[in-house]
Design a protein around this motif. Structure first.
Motif, PDB file in Angstrom:
ATOM      1  N   TYR A   1      41.111   6.017  31.795  1.00 22.99           N
ATOM      2  CA  TYR A   1      40.755   7.286  31.177  1.00 22.99           C
ATOM      3  C   TYR A   1      40.905   8.533  32.037  1.00 22.99           C
ATOM      4  O   TYR A   1      40.794   9.645  31.520  1.00 22.99           O
ATOM      5  CB  TYR A   1      39.321   7.215  30.641  1.00 22.99           C
ATOM      6  N   ASP A   2      41.155   8.409  33.338  1.00 21.19           N
ATOM      7  CA  ASP A   2      41.316   9.607  34.174  1.00 21.19           C
ATOM      8  C   ASP A   2      42.387  10.539  33.625  1.00 21.19           C
ATOM      9  O   ASP A   2      42.214  11.757  33.616  1.00 21.19           O
ATOM     10  CB  ASP A   2      41.659   9.234  35.621  1.00 21.19           C
TER      11      ASP A   2
ATOM     12  N   VAL B   1      38.127   3.612  19.472  1.00 22.90           N
ATOM     13  CA  VAL B   1      39.163   3.554  20.499  1.00 22.90           C
ATOM     14  C   VAL B   1      39.785   4.934  20.690  1.00 22.90           C
ATOM     15  O   VAL B   1      39.928   5.699  19.726  1.00 22.90           O
ATOM     16  CB  VAL B   1      40.232   2.487  20.145  1.00 22.90           C
ATOM     17  N   GLU B   2      40.111   5.242  21.931  1.00 22.67           N
ATOM     18  CA  GLU B   2      40.803   6.488  22.281  1.00 22.67           C
ATOM     19  C   GLU B   2      42.145   6.514  21.542  1.00 22.67           C
ATOM     20  O   GLU B   2      42.948   5.580  21.672  1.00 22.67           O
ATOM     21  CB  GLU B   2      41.013   6.538  23.795  1.00 22.67           C
ATOM     22  N   PRO B   3      42.428   7.568  20.752  1.00 20.01           N
ATOM     23  CA  PRO B   3      43.680   7.633  19.991  1.00 20.01           C
ATOM     24  C   PRO B   3      44.943   7.490  20.833  1.00 20.01           C
ATOM     25  O   PRO B   3      45.936   6.935  20.370  1.00 20.01           O
ATOM     26  CB  PRO B   3      43.628   9.014  19.324  1.00 20.01           C
TER      27      PRO B   3
ATOM     28  N   THR C   1      36.048   9.758  14.607  1.00 19.50           N
ATOM     29  CA  THR C   1      34.778  10.374  14.995  1.00 19.50           C
ATOM     30  C   THR C   1      35.061  11.412  16.076  1.00 19.50           C
ATOM     31  O   THR C   1      35.927  11.188  16.924  1.00 19.50           O
ATOM     32  CB  THR C   1      33.756   9.330  15.512  1.00 19.50           C
ATOM     33  N   PRO C   2      34.337  12.530  16.053  1.00 22.95           N
ATOM     34  CA  PRO C   2      34.517  13.534  17.111  1.00 22.95           C
ATOM     35  C   PRO C   2      33.727  13.199  18.381  1.00 22.95           C
ATOM     36  O   PRO C   2      33.895  13.857  19.397  1.00 22.95           O
ATOM     37  CB  PRO C   2      33.999  14.826  16.468  1.00 22.95           C
TER      38      PRO C   2
ATOM     39  N   GLY D   1      31.683  14.496  22.808  1.00 21.71           N
ATOM     40  CA  GLY D   1      32.805  15.406  22.627  1.00 21.71           C
ATOM     41  C   GLY D   1      34.155  14.721  22.761  1.00 21.71           C
ATOM     42  O   GLY D   1      35.182  15.376  22.889  1.00 21.71           O
ATOM     43  N   ILE D   2      34.160  13.385  22.712  1.00 24.18           N
ATOM     44  CA  ILE D   2      35.393  12.611  22.867  1.00 24.18           C
ATOM     45  C   ILE D   2      35.785  12.047  21.504  1.00 24.18           C
ATOM     46  O   ILE D   2      35.073  11.205  20.955  1.00 24.18           O
ATOM     47  CB  ILE D   2      35.201  11.468  23.873  1.00 24.18           C
ATOM     48  N   PRO D   3      36.898  12.506  20.956  1.00 25.67           N
ATOM     49  CA  PRO D   3      37.320  11.966  19.661  1.00 25.67           C
ATOM     50  C   PRO D   3      37.805  10.521  19.791  1.00 25.67           C
ATOM     51  O   PRO D   3      38.298  10.107  20.835  1.00 25.67           O
ATOM     52  CB  PRO D   3      38.464  12.899  19.245  1.00 25.67           C
ATOM     53  N   ALA D   4      37.642   9.778  18.714  1.00 22.42           N
ATOM     54  CA  ALA D   4      38.089   8.386  18.708  1.00 22.42           C
ATOM     55  C   ALA D   4      38.500   7.968  17.305  1.00 22.42           C
ATOM     56  O   ALA D   4      38.035   8.535  16.310  1.00 22.42           O
ATOM     57  CB  ALA D   4      36.978   7.465  19.204  1.00 22.42           C
ATOM     58  N   LEU D   5      39.366   6.974  17.269  1.00 19.76           N
ATOM     59  CA  LEU D   5      39.694   6.311  16.013  1.00 19.76           C
ATOM     60  C   LEU D   5      38.652   5.229  15.772  1.00 19.76           C
ATOM     61  O   LEU D   5      38.177   4.596  16.718  1.00 19.76           O
ATOM     62  CB  LEU D   5      41.073   5.652  16.094  1.00 19.76           C
ATOM     63  N   ILE D   6      38.303   5.006  14.530  1.00 20.89           N
ATOM     64  CA  ILE D   6      37.416   3.910  14.162  1.00 20.89           C
ATOM     65  C   ILE D   6      38.286   2.835  13.534  1.00 20.89           C
ATOM     66  O   ILE D   6      39.024   3.086  12.576  1.00 20.89           O
ATOM     67  CB  ILE D   6      36.331   4.371  13.177  1.00 20.89           C
TER      68      ILE D   6
END
Length: 166
Positions: free
Chosen positions: A27-28, A123-125, A145-146, A154-159
């Motif tokens: 994720y860096d 999961v991170e898009p 999700t935002p 504040g980290i968006p993700a796919l569900i």
């Protein structure tokens, strides 16, 4: 050879080190070193891991070869969605990825919740490797999700979601 087993208190420091290393490797480039440090300090502290270990209706596993822990996974029944298990974490140290360890931990977690009808995760898009892994294991996108992980990240993700066959 790594064996998947239930995690214990004695594993928590190694699991924390695994999560910090894996999060920085993964994720860096998305969030920056500072944000990853902040998130790992909050989400992967020994106290946070201990709380997961003690949570009811949950399973916390590690992949262990007797010398080191190569991976960890944590899933729990949802408080919000009926008959749904949430896969909160599934991480393998980079040097052990693509050797079937994630698959083995996932298979174990998938069978630990006999009353669940579906499994969900975030999961991170941009994490295409993780998305490919989950799609290969039967997950499909059901939303976004935002705020991945908690209400203020504040980290968006796919569900993603998978129907469990019993």
């Amino acid at each position: 050879m790594f064996f998947v087993r239930t995690a214990g208190e004695r594993d928590l420091e190694k699991v924390r080190a695994l999560l910090v290393a894996t999060w920085h490797a993964t994720y860096d480039s998305y969030y920056g070193i500072g944000k990853v440090d902040e998130l790992t300090a909050k989400w992967h502290s020994l106290d946070a891991l201990r709380a997961r270990l003690q949570r009811k209706n949950a399973e916390f596993v590690v992949a262990d070869n007797g010398k080191e822990i190569a991976g960890m996974g944590f899933a729990a029944m949802s408080d919000m969605f009926p008959k749904t298990v949430i896969l909160h974490q599934l991480y393998v140290l980079p040097k052990f990825q693509r050797q079937g360890i994630g698959r083995d931990m996932f298979a174990e977690l998938e069978t630990c919740f006999p009353d669940a009808e579906r499994m969900r995760l975030e999961v991170e898009p941009e994490n295409l490797r993780a998305r490919a892994f989950y799609h290969a294991h039967g997950f499909s996108e059901v939303g976004t999700t935002p705020n991945c992980g908690d209400e203020q990240s504040g980290i968006p993700a796919l569900i993603l979601e998978k129907h469990l066959i019993r």
